[in-house]
Design an enzyme around this catalytic site. Structure first.
Site, PDB file in Angstrom:
ATOM      1  CD  GLU A 108      36.191   2.847 -33.895  1.00  0.00           C
ATOM      2  OE1 GLU A 108      36.378   3.556 -32.886  1.00  0.00           O
ATOM      3  OE2 GLU A 108      36.606   1.701 -33.997  1.00  0.00           O
TER       4      GLU A 108
ATOM      5  CE  LYS B  35      39.662   2.896 -34.826  1.00  0.00           C
ATOM      6  NZ  LYS B  35      40.594   3.008 -33.699  1.00  0.00           N
TER       7      LYS B  35
HETATM    8  C1  5MM Z   1      40.761  -0.062 -28.423  1.00  0.00           C
HETATM    9  O1  5MM Z   1      39.390  -0.440 -28.521  1.00  0.00           O
HETATM   10  C2  5MM Z   1      38.498   0.656 -28.738  1.00  0.00           C
HETATM   11  C3  5MM Z   1      37.515   0.792 -27.661  1.00  0.00           C
HETATM   12  O2  5MM Z   1      36.677  -0.318 -27.578  1.00  0.00           O
HETATM   13  P1  5MM Z   1      35.620  -0.401 -26.328  1.00  0.00           P
HETATM   14  O3  5MM Z   1      34.794   0.826 -26.345  1.00  0.00           O
HETATM   15  O4  5MM Z   1      34.852  -1.674 -26.604  1.00  0.00           O
HETATM   16  O5  5MM Z   1      36.438  -0.519 -25.129  1.00  0.00           O
HETATM   17  C4  5MM Z   1      37.848   0.517 -30.113  1.00  0.00           C
HETATM   18  O6  5MM Z   1      36.955   1.533 -30.419  1.00  0.00           O
HETATM   19  C5  5MM Z   1      38.961   0.591 -31.083  1.00  0.00           C
HETATM   20  O7  5MM Z   1      39.397   1.908 -31.201  1.00  0.00           O
HETATM   21  C6  5MM Z   1      38.603   0.112 -32.445  1.00  0.00           C
HETATM   22  O8  5MM Z   1      37.651  -0.909 -32.441  1.00  0.00           O
HETATM   23  C7  5MM Z   1      39.870  -0.351 -33.116  1.00  0.00           C
HETATM   24  O9  5MM Z   1      40.440  -1.350 -32.343  1.00  0.00           O
HETATM   25  P2  5MM Z   1      40.652  -2.753 -33.018  1.00  0.00           P
HETATM   26  O10 5MM Z   1      41.080  -3.647 -31.914  1.00  0.00           O
HETATM   27  O11 5MM Z   1      39.344  -3.122 -33.632  1.00  0.00           O
HETATM   28  O12 5MM Z   1      41.741  -2.494 -34.052  1.00  0.00           O
END
Ligand code: 5MM
Length: 334
Positions: free
Chosen positions: A177, A219
């Site tokens: 990602e 991702k």
């Molecule tokens: C769920 O958030 C994931 C973890 O974020 P942190 O490491 O900051 O806690 C993040 O990697 C998430 O999988 C992605 O950003 C996708 O989530 P969003 O909210 O951007 O759809």
């Protein structure tokens, strides 16, 4: 590495009209989201909230995999069923965030490098024994003056390759990602340029490390305008540029591609994905792996009345359903 196991997991995760739900917020991110809504930042509150997300009836119609955080993968429902067993009983794949967050790339830069390779092999072995079949590792990049720099891009790409190698050795599908953050006033063209450059370097590192490309999932961010940009690209423009970028900078034989929502509005994340599926002949499965765009409504409703589990889970299901429709180009906004 057993290629059959990896491709089977990828195929199951990317079944048509399904996507992946990210509920792997680390303690810091999760607590910040709770505090904004006046929810106490405690282990029990996090468990209670994640229980609602995991036990939502019929969620398996739209979601093929959940990405969990270390704390969550070890937790149980209030009637003492492990979260893992609940998900497995619905045929949902178990994913685990294995990066340990970001650090300063160098003392004099604002760029970030993702950490967590130390002891990764042992941690994965434990997660695999618990039932995990896929993992996730995230790197973040800001667009700004002279950033992201080639050095930082290369360093994160090299770490992605090491992570993917360790995962595939244990037959765990790595999700890679790289997230270009939405913050800033950059144009959609700039987002394209930086994403394309980043993907080229990542796939070159993955290929140098002999990563089995059909056994990974990318991702990624969509190609969008920065949050503060005065001109915001339309869904059609986002779709056209995102698909062009992915077709030109991601190998065709990749297992699949999923999107993060990245702070876009829920509606935009859905419309953009839907618009991409109006474009014919996509060479790879393409779906969502949203966190916020699926959780937002349920989280707000839980903050208002945590006892109303039926409504909260219904909101989660609705968000999952509209993104499932968008993932096959059948979403129609009201
Ligand atoms: C769920 O958030 C994931 C973890 O974020 P942190 O490491 O900051 O806690 C993040 O990697 C998430 O999988 C992605 O950003 C996708 O989530 P969003 O909210 O951007 O759809």
């Amino acid at each position: 590495m057993n290629k059959d196991i990896l491709t089977k997991t990828v195929s199951h995760l990317l079944l048509p009209s399904k996507g992946i739900l990210a509920i792997d917020e680390n303690l810091n991110t999760c607590n910040k989201r709770f505090e904004k809504l006046d929810i106490p930042a405690t282990v029990e509150k996090r468990r209670e909230y994640r229980e609602l997300l995991i036990t939502a009836p019929e969620i398996e119609k739209y979601i093929s995999g959940y990405i969990l955080f270390d704390e969550t993968i070890r937790q149980n429902t209030k009637d003492n069923k492990s979260f893992i067993s609940v998900l497995q009983s619905k045929g949902i794949e178990i994913g685990i965030k294995v990066d340990k967050g970001v650090e300063e790339f160098s003392p004099d830069s604002s760029e970030k490098i993702t950490e967590g390779l130390d002891g990764l092999s042992d941690r994965l072995r434990e997660y695999k024994n618990m039932g995990a079949t896929f993992a996730k590792w995230r790197a973040i990049y800001n667009i700004g003056e002279n950033i992201p720099s080639p050095k930082c891009i290369k360093a994160n790409a090299n770490i992605f390759a090491q992570y993917a190698h360790i995962c595939q050795r244990q037959d765990i599908v790595p999700i890679i990602e790289p997230e270009i953050l939405i913050d800033g006033d950059y144009t959609v063209e700039k987002c394209y340029e930086i994403t394309a450059k980043n993907l080229d370097i990542i796939f070159s590192e993955l290929q140098n490390a002999d990563i089995f490309i059909p056994g990974i999932i990318l991702k990624t961010n969509m190609i969008i305008s920065g949050k503060e940009a005065t001109v915001q690209a339309s869904a059609e423009k986002v779709a056209e540029m995102t698909i062009k970028c992915l077709k030109e900078h991601v190998p065709n034989n990749i297992g699949g591609i999923v999107f993060l929502s990245g702070g876009q509005s829920d509606e935009k994340a859905t419309l953009n994905l839907n618009a991409m599926h109006q474009i014919a002949n996509l060479p790879w499965p393409l779906t969502f792996s949203y966190g916020r765009a699926i959780q937002n409504k349920a989280l707000r409703s839980w903050a208002q009345n945590s006892k109303d589990t039926v409504i909260i889970q219904k909101l989660l299901l609705e968000s999952a359903k509209i993104n499932s429709l968008a993932s096959v180009g059948k979403y129609q906004s009201k």
